[in-house]
Design a protein around this motif. Structure first.
Motif, PDB file in Angstrom:
ATOM      1  N   LYS A  36       0.831  -1.209   0.000  1.00  0.00           N
ATOM      2  CA  LYS A  36       0.000   0.000   0.000  1.00  0.00           C
ATOM      3  C   LYS A  36       0.866   1.260   0.000  1.00  0.00           C
ATOM      4  CE  LYS A  36      -4.034  -1.931   2.404  1.00  0.00           C
ATOM      5  NZ  LYS A  36      -4.841  -1.857   3.653  1.00  0.00           N
ATOM      6  N   TYR A  37       1.892   1.246   0.843  1.00  0.00           N
ATOM      7  CA  TYR A  37       2.777   2.407   0.932  1.00  0.00           C
ATOM      8  C   TYR A  37       3.463   2.676  -0.409  1.00  0.00           C
ATOM      9  CZ  TYR A  37       7.007   5.081   2.002  1.00  0.00           C
ATOM     10  OH  TYR A  37       8.010   6.008   1.977  1.00  0.00           O
ATOM     11  N   GLY A  38       4.011   1.618  -1.014  1.00  0.00           N
ATOM     12  CA  GLY A  38       4.723   1.791  -2.274  1.00  0.00           C
ATOM     13  C   GLY A  38       3.857   2.359  -3.372  1.00  0.00           C
ATOM     14  N   VAL A  39       2.610   1.874  -3.455  1.00  0.00           N
ATOM     15  CA  VAL A  39       1.699   2.349  -4.501  1.00  0.00           C
ATOM     16  C   VAL A  39       1.187   3.754  -4.197  1.00  0.00           C
ATOM     17  CG1 VAL A  39      -0.583   1.966  -5.522  1.00  0.00           C
ATOM     18  CG2 VAL A  39       1.021   0.071  -5.322  1.00  0.00           C
ATOM     19  N   HIS A  40       0.738   3.979  -2.971  1.00  0.00           N
ATOM     20  CA  HIS A  40       0.163   5.285  -2.625  1.00  0.00           C
ATOM     21  C   HIS A  40       1.199   6.411  -2.707  1.00  0.00           C
ATOM     22  CE1 HIS A  40      -3.232   3.150  -0.197  1.00  0.00           C
ATOM     23  NE2 HIS A  40      -3.418   3.106  -1.496  1.00  0.00           N
ATOM     24  N   GLU A  41       2.457   6.073  -2.376  1.00  0.00           N
ATOM     25  CA  GLU A  41       3.512   7.087  -2.418  1.00  0.00           C
ATOM     26  C   GLU A  41       4.236   7.116  -3.764  1.00  0.00           C
ATOM     27  OE1 GLU A  41       3.951   9.329  -0.046  1.00  0.00           O
ATOM     28  OE2 GLU A  41       2.261   8.393   1.010  1.00  0.00           O
ATOM     29  N   LYS A  42       3.745   6.313  -4.711  1.00  0.00           N
ATOM     30  CA  LYS A  42       4.276   6.313  -6.081  1.00  0.00           C
ATOM     31  C   LYS A  42       5.787   6.068  -6.112  1.00  0.00           C
ATOM     32  CE  LYS A  42       0.645   9.467  -7.700  1.00  0.00           C
ATOM     33  NZ  LYS A  42      -0.046   9.541  -6.394  1.00  0.00           N
ATOM     34  N   LYS A  43       6.193   4.973  -5.475  1.00  0.00           N
ATOM     35  CA  LYS A  43       7.608   4.650  -5.381  1.00  0.00           C
ATOM     36  C   LYS A  43       8.161   3.992  -6.644  1.00  0.00           C
ATOM     37  CE  LYS A  43       8.416   6.185  -1.248  1.00  0.00           C
ATOM     38  NZ  LYS A  43       9.357   7.313  -1.031  1.00  0.00           N
ATOM     39  N   GLY A  44       7.295   3.635  -7.579  1.00  0.00           N
ATOM     40  CA  GLY A  44       7.776   3.077  -8.847  1.00  0.00           C
ATOM     41  C   GLY A  44       7.889   1.567  -8.808  1.00  0.00           C
ATOM     42  N   PHE A  45       8.976   1.047  -8.210  1.00  0.00           N
ATOM     43  CA  PHE A  45       9.193  -0.400  -8.133  1.00  0.00           C
ATOM     44  C   PHE A  45       9.011  -0.897  -6.709  1.00  0.00           C
ATOM     45  CE2 PHE A  45      11.391  -0.673 -12.305  1.00  0.00           C
ATOM     46  CZ  PHE A  45      10.823  -1.855 -12.740  1.00  0.00           C
ATOM     47  N   ILE A  46       8.255  -1.985  -6.574  1.00  0.00           N
ATOM     48  CA  ILE A  46       8.008  -2.636  -5.287  1.00  0.00           C
ATOM     49  C   ILE A  46       8.267  -4.124  -5.486  1.00  0.00           C
ATOM     50  CG2 ILE A  46       6.298  -3.090  -3.486  1.00  0.00           C
ATOM     51  CD1 ILE A  46       4.727  -0.655  -4.852  1.00  0.00           C
ATOM     52  N   VAL A  47       8.969  -4.750  -4.559  1.00  0.00           N
ATOM     53  CA  VAL A  47       9.272  -6.180  -4.664  1.00  0.00           C
ATOM     54  C   VAL A  47       8.756  -6.909  -3.423  1.00  0.00           C
ATOM     55  CG1 VAL A  47      11.114  -7.911  -4.700  1.00  0.00           C
ATOM     56  CG2 VAL A  47      11.273  -5.898  -6.169  1.00  0.00           C
ATOM     57  N   LEU A  48       8.017  -7.987  -3.665  1.00  0.00           N
ATOM     58  CA  LEU A  48       7.534  -8.858  -2.589  1.00  0.00           C
ATOM     59  C   LEU A  48       8.033 -10.271  -2.862  1.00  0.00           C
ATOM     60  CD1 LEU A  48       5.762  -9.388  -0.073  1.00  0.00           C
ATOM     61  CD2 LEU A  48       3.854  -9.816  -1.641  1.00  0.00           C
ATOM     62  N   ILE A  49       8.790 -10.821  -1.911  1.00  0.00           N
ATOM     63  CA  ILE A  49       9.400 -12.135  -2.069  1.00  0.00           C
ATOM     64  C   ILE A  49       8.894 -13.062  -0.966  1.00  0.00           C
ATOM     65  CG2 ILE A  49      11.604 -13.394  -1.884  1.00  0.00           C
ATOM     66  CD1 ILE A  49      12.933 -11.018  -3.265  1.00  0.00           C
ATOM     67  N   GLY A  50       8.718 -14.316  -1.296  1.00  0.00           N
ATOM     68  CA  GLY A  50       8.310 -15.287  -0.287  1.00  0.00           C
ATOM     69  C   GLY A  50       8.521 -16.703  -0.770  1.00  0.00           C
ATOM     70  N   GLU A  51       8.740 -17.609   0.171  1.00  0.00           N
ATOM     71  CA  GLU A  51       8.886 -19.031  -0.143  1.00  0.00           C
ATOM     72  C   GLU A  51       7.619 -19.542  -0.814  1.00  0.00           C
ATOM     73  OE1 GLU A  51      10.339 -21.935  -1.102  1.00  0.00           O
ATOM     74  OE2 GLU A  51      11.740 -21.417   0.513  1.00  0.00           O
ATOM     75  N   VAL A  52       7.750 -20.618  -1.593  1.00  0.00           N
ATOM     76  CA  VAL A  52       6.596 -21.248  -2.238  1.00  0.00           C
ATOM     77  C   VAL A  52       5.544 -21.582  -1.176  1.00  0.00           C
ATOM     78  CG1 VAL A  52       5.795 -23.232  -3.556  1.00  0.00           C
ATOM     79  CG2 VAL A  52       8.032 -22.236  -4.055  1.00  0.00           C
ATOM     80  N   GLY A  53       4.301 -21.146  -1.424  1.00  0.00           N
ATOM     81  CA  GLY A  53       3.215 -21.491  -0.517  1.00  0.00           C
ATOM     82  C   GLY A  53       3.043 -20.574   0.668  1.00  0.00           C
ATOM     83  N   CYS A  54       3.772 -19.455   0.708  1.00  0.00           N
ATOM     84  CA  CYS A  54       3.682 -18.549   1.860  1.00  0.00           C
ATOM     85  C   CYS A  54       2.513 -17.565   1.775  1.00  0.00           C
ATOM     86  CB  CYS A  54       4.995 -17.779   2.027  1.00  0.00           C
ATOM     87  SG  CYS A  54       6.199 -18.625   3.073  1.00  0.00           S
ATOM     88  N   GLY A  55       1.772 -17.570   0.678  1.00  0.00           N
ATOM     89  CA  GLY A  55       0.575 -16.738   0.607  1.00  0.00           C
ATOM     90  C   GLY A  55       0.711 -15.466  -0.188  1.00  0.00           C
ATOM     91  N   LYS A  56       1.698 -15.397  -1.081  1.00  0.00           N
ATOM     92  CA  LYS A  56       1.904 -14.177  -1.875  1.00  0.00           C
ATOM     93  C   LYS A  56       0.705 -13.872  -2.763  1.00  0.00           C
ATOM     94  CE  LYS A  56       5.599 -15.706  -3.876  1.00  0.00           C
ATOM     95  NZ  LYS A  56       5.630 -17.023  -3.202  1.00  0.00           N
ATOM     96  N   THR A  57       0.196 -14.899  -3.448  1.00  0.00           N
ATOM     97  CA  THR A  57      -0.904 -14.674  -4.389  1.00  0.00           C
ATOM     98  C   THR A  57      -2.178 -14.265  -3.654  1.00  0.00           C
ATOM     99  OG1 THR A  57       0.055 -16.309  -5.900  1.00  0.00           O
ATOM    100  CG2 THR A  57      -2.234 -15.684  -6.267  1.00  0.00           C
ATOM    101  N   THR A  58      -2.459 -14.902  -2.528  1.00  0.00           N
ATOM    102  CA  THR A  58      -3.635 -14.531  -1.735  1.00  0.00           C
ATOM    103  C   THR A  58      -3.502 -13.102  -1.236  1.00  0.00           C
ATOM    104  OG1 THR A  58      -3.838 -16.832  -1.009  1.00  0.00           O
ATOM    105  CG2 THR A  58      -5.101 -15.190   0.212  1.00  0.00           C
TER     106      THR A  58
END
Length: 271
Positions: A36-58
């Motif tokens: 939310k912070y990255g998008v609302h503050e227009k930071k450009g690039f945001i990266v979210l990393i997580g192990e397989v099955g950790c709930g990234k897609t949800t």
């Protein structure tokens, strides 16, 4: 099989990314706030990393559901094994553009004009690329070039890269140093702690309509945590198999032996 026996309104441990079942542990809450912070503050690039099955897609679907559709246009790319031209077409298609240019240069020009038109109308545009560790270096570079599109006051496109832990290695490559320097928001999801796993299981049972049955014993929960290492997708698989085992015994208690049997079944499937 066990849904009606235990009185569930729906199956509690499906592995589909249904935001209704999202349990916001501390790490998921922090990840959501970073997005939310990255998008609302227009930071450009945001990266979210997580192990397989950790709930990234949800988590991604939860994030998208909380963006105001009256203000944001979104493009979600789920299949990143594409060429630069295919990526550009996929983004424009996701944005609802019906007539696409043919060449890569024309597609970039079309993208720029589409984004400018929408920004002029007060829209914000968010691009999310899932499984980003599978992007080729050429497509990474094309995405970086898209981030160059801007007016005098703001970037035209907010870009979220989501991926497995291999994404860290990809982004560390020398070829991607320019892209890496533009990542201003980064977060890595952690697996659940034991307490978080217990609350997660209870949450999913409650959402599914459980009225207190069945009950997971403390020894069952201990075995589930050992086998799952706190990874939500594995927890779901193990709980589903454990519930089936308890149902076969016609028991309202999921015990250690049910959890152990579930773990061994899963191990045989993954060997």
């Amino acid at each position: 099989m066990y849904q009606s026996y235990y009185g569930f309104t729906e199956m509690p441990f499906h592995i589909t990314p249904d935001p209704k079942f999202l349990y916001l542990s501390n790490t998921h809450q922090e990840a959501l706030q970073h997005l939310k912070y990255g998008v609302h503050e227009k930071k450009g690039f945001i990266v979210l990393i997580g192990e397989v099955g950790c709930g990234k897609t949800t988590l991604c679907r939860k994030f998208l559901s909380e963006l105001d559709p009256a203000h944001y246009d979104t493009a979600l790319v789920l299949n990143p094994r594409v060429t630069e031209t295919q990526m550009l077409k996929a983004i424009l298609t996701e944005l609802g553009e019906p007539n696409l240019a043919r060449s890569k240069n024309d597609l970039v020009a079309q993208m720029n004009q589409v984004l400018l038109d929408r920004i002029a109308k007060g829209r914000e545009i968010v691009l999310i690329i899932d499984e980003a560790q599978n992007l080729s270096f050429e497509v990474f570079e094309q995405v970086r070039l898209l981030s160059n599109l801007e007016t005098d006051k703001q970037k035209l496109l907010q870009i979220v890269l989501m991926g497995q832990t291999e994404l860290k290695d990809r982004l560390a490559a020398e070829e991607l140093r320019q892209l890496r320097q533009r990542i201003l928001v980064h977060y890595e999801l952690r697996p659940f702690t034991r307490d978080e796993m217990d609350r997660y299981i209870s949450h999913r049972l409650t959402v599914s309509g459980s009225m207190g049955r069945p009950h997971f014993t403390s020894w069952a929960l201990r075995r589930l945590y050992k086998s799952s290492r706190g990874i939500p997708r594995i927890i779901n698989n193990l709980c589903d198999k454990s519930l089936l085992s308890a149902f076969i015994r016609e028991s309202d208690e999921v015990n250690y032996w049910d959890a152990r049997r579930a773990a061994r079944d899963l191990e045989r499937l993954t060997d």
